[in-house]
Design an enzyme around this catalytic site. Structure first.
Site, short mmCIF file in Angstrom:
data_model
loop_
_atom_site.label_atom_id
_atom_site.label_comp_id
_atom_site.label_asym_id
_atom_site.label_seq_id
_atom_site.Cartn_x
_atom_site.Cartn_y
_atom_site.Cartn_z
CD GLU A 29 -2.56 -1.05 2.69
OE1 GLU A 29 -3.29 -2.00 2.94
OE2 GLU A 29 -2.40 -0.09 3.45
CB CYS B 186 1.98 7.26 3.61
SG CYS B 186 2.15 5.99 4.87
CB CYS C 167 2.48 -3.88 16.47
SG CYS C 167 4.21 -3.37 16.45
CB CYS D 294 -0.17 -3.01 13.31
SG CYS D 294 0.46 -2.74 11.65
CB CYS E 136 -0.44 0.70 9.29
SG CYS E 136 0.97 -0.31 9.08
N1 SAH Z 1 6.70 0.06 11.29
C1 SAH Z 1 6.77 1.44 11.52
C2 SAH Z 1 6.10 2.27 10.44
C3 SAH Z 1 4.75 1.83 9.94
S1 SAH Z 1 3.36 1.95 11.00
C4 SAH Z 1 6.20 1.79 12.88
O1 SAH Z 1 5.56 0.93 13.47
O2 SAH Z 1 6.43 2.90 13.34
C5 SAH Z 1 3.05 3.71 11.13
C6 SAH Z 1 2.31 4.07 12.41
O3 SAH Z 1 0.97 3.59 12.39
C7 SAH Z 1 2.96 3.50 13.66
O4 SAH Z 1 3.07 4.51 14.63
C8 SAH Z 1 1.97 2.45 14.09
O5 SAH Z 1 2.04 2.19 15.47
C9 SAH Z 1 0.66 3.07 13.68
N2 SAH Z 1 -0.46 2.12 13.54
C10 SAH Z 1 -0.42 0.85 13.10
N3 SAH Z 1 -1.65 0.30 13.13
C11 SAH Z 1 -2.47 1.25 13.60
C12 SAH Z 1 -3.88 1.28 13.88
N4 SAH Z 1 -4.65 0.21 13.66
N5 SAH Z 1 -4.40 2.43 14.35
C13 SAH Z 1 -3.62 3.51 14.57
N6 SAH Z 1 -2.30 3.55 14.34
C14 SAH Z 1 -1.73 2.42 13.87
FE1 SF4 Z 2 4.34 -2.79 14.20
FE2 SF4 Z 2 2.75 -2.53 12.09
FE3 SF4 Z 2 4.86 -0.91 12.36
FE4 SF4 Z 2 5.20 -3.48 11.78
S1 SF4 Z 2 4.18 -1.96 10.51
S2 SF4 Z 2 6.30 -2.33 13.30
S3 SF4 Z 2 3.57 -4.46 12.93
S4 SF4 Z 2 3.06 -1.03 13.69
#
Ligand code: SAH
Ligand code: SF4
Length: 356
Positions: free
Chosen positions: A98, A111, A122, A125, A344
């Site tokens: 994406e 992005c 995580c 996510c 994400c």
């Molecule tokens: N892996 C990196 C970058 C991609 S995620 C990271 O984790 O920082 C970008 C941001 O989106 C991160 O801060 C992540 O915690 C947040 N994120 C992921 N899933 C989410 C969700 N369901 N709702 C809100 N923020 C989310």
């Molecule tokens: Fe965590 Fe999602 Fe960021 Fe990967 S992309 S590090 S699973 S928040």
């Protein structure tokens, strides 16, 4: 024979010089070629661009050159507010990632994804819930920016991409070299010329990557996803916290800030009843005390694989007030495009689900 060379748009200026030289072409041709690839964005236009002379044409037509990445647009979803446009792109080999276009004239942001899936797991996510498939190449990261730039030129003539955030699918610092190579290309003033300060790299707290980034010659913005102010709480949301605990993470952030003389951005995804109380806000402020820090508060985008909700608006404001009173600057990131699953990995997750 399989060609292991990078695709054309994934070649940095110096890699292009090397490729030309080893093909017996004078490397002075790298200058017009690099600019044509990075600014014309389409193969047909590269070949006919000014300054592309016959030796380079011949090289471009030879089978030592891997043409520019072809990515099929699988799905495109604009949000109702018109500020977000999300693209699901299919790469060679069938993997999908994406990319999101956000913003408004003068401030358009792409992005980008750095990996197909993510190994960090995580729990909240959508990408983490998919697991890890593979790293993207520098060319595949650049190609996403090119896709957004082409769409911008088509829909907003005269506009161009100004900012890049590595906040799509994947952990960019877990795919360090290709990500740095791609950002080097995108910030090259002979190409799209995006200012390094306008590039943000978001990390879950992958300490070895933060340490390398602190020593990297370019000064990109660092964004660190926190979501918890103690190892116990953070570890429940972010499994890799067990390997790279909070105290060490904060040390690496302080080191980054000192070496780069830069402010560090911290993301805090607010989850109702989990990390949104007054007490959490106070502990967050305590954790970042004395640091040059800015907090981005992001109400959770609910995903199907995680039983959590966003807090009420009032709770978000109360949380922000507490950290503000403690002297910690912050922004509430609007969940722009929540109607298009702009969280994400969510567009892909939705499609995977529907296609079964
Ligand atoms: N892996 C990196 C970058 C991609 S995620 C990271 O984790 O920082 C970008 C941001 O989106 C991160 O801060 C992540 O915690 C947040 N994120 C992921 N899933 C989410 C969700 N369901 N709702 C809100 N923020 C989310
Ligand atoms: Fe965590 Fe999602 Fe960021 Fe990967 S992309 S590090 S699973 S928040």
């Amino acid at each position: 024979m399989m060609n292991t060379q990078s695709t054309l748009e994934g070649l940095s200026y110096s890699a292009m010089e090397t490729a030309l030289r080893s093909a017996g072409v004078n490397p002075v041709h790298a200058r017009p070629l690099f600019s044509a690839v990075q600014r014309q964005l389409l193969r047909e236009r590269v070949c006919s661009a000014a300054g592309i002379l016959p030796p380079v044409q011949r090289w471009l037509d030879s089978d030592t050159v891997v043409p520019m990445t072809e990515m099929d647009l699988v799905d495109e979803t604009p949000s109702a507010d018109g500020f977000t446009r999300k693209y699901l792109l299919r790469l060679a080999g069938g993997a999908e990632v994406e990319s999101v276009q956000m913003g408004f004239p003068g401030r358009f942001t792409a992005c980008l994804s750095s990996q197909v899936g993510c190994a960090m797991g995580c729990v909240f996510c959508a990408t983490g819930q998919m697991g890890f498939s593979r790293n993207l190449t520098a060319g595949e990261i650049v190609a996403q920016a090119h896709h957004v730039e082409r769409e911008l030129r088509r829909t907003n003539p005269g506009e161009r991409l100004r900012n890049i955030v590595m906040m799509g699918m994947g952990e960019p610092l877990h795919n360090f070299e290709p990500t740095m190579e791609a950002l080097g290309i995108l910030t090259d003033n002979r190409g799209l010329n995006i200012g390094p300060a306008r590039v943000a790299i978001s990390t879950v707290g992958y300490i070895p990557g933060i340490q390398k980034l602190a020593r990297h010659p370019k000064r990109y913005s660092l964004a660190v996803s926190l979501h918890g102010a103690s190892d116990e709480e953070r570890g429940k949301l972010i499994p890799i916290n067990k390997r790279w605990p909070l105290a060490d993470l904060m040390d690496s952030c302080r080191e980054y800030s000192a070496l780069k003389r830069a402010r560090v951005f911290f993301a805090w995804t607010l989850i109702r009843g989990v990390n949104d109380s007054d007490d959490h806000a106070r502990r967050l402020a305590e954790l970042l005390k004395g640091m040059d820090a800015h907090v981005n508060l992001i109400p959770l985008n609910a995903t199907e694989g995680f039983d959590g909700q966003a807090p009420e608006e009032m709770r978000v404001r109360a949380f922000q007030q507490i950290i503000q009173d403690a002297g910690l600057p912050s922004t509430v990131r609007q969940r722009r495009g929540i109607d298009v699953n702009a969280g994400c990995g969510q567009l892909k997750a939705k499609r995977v689900k529907f296609s079964r």
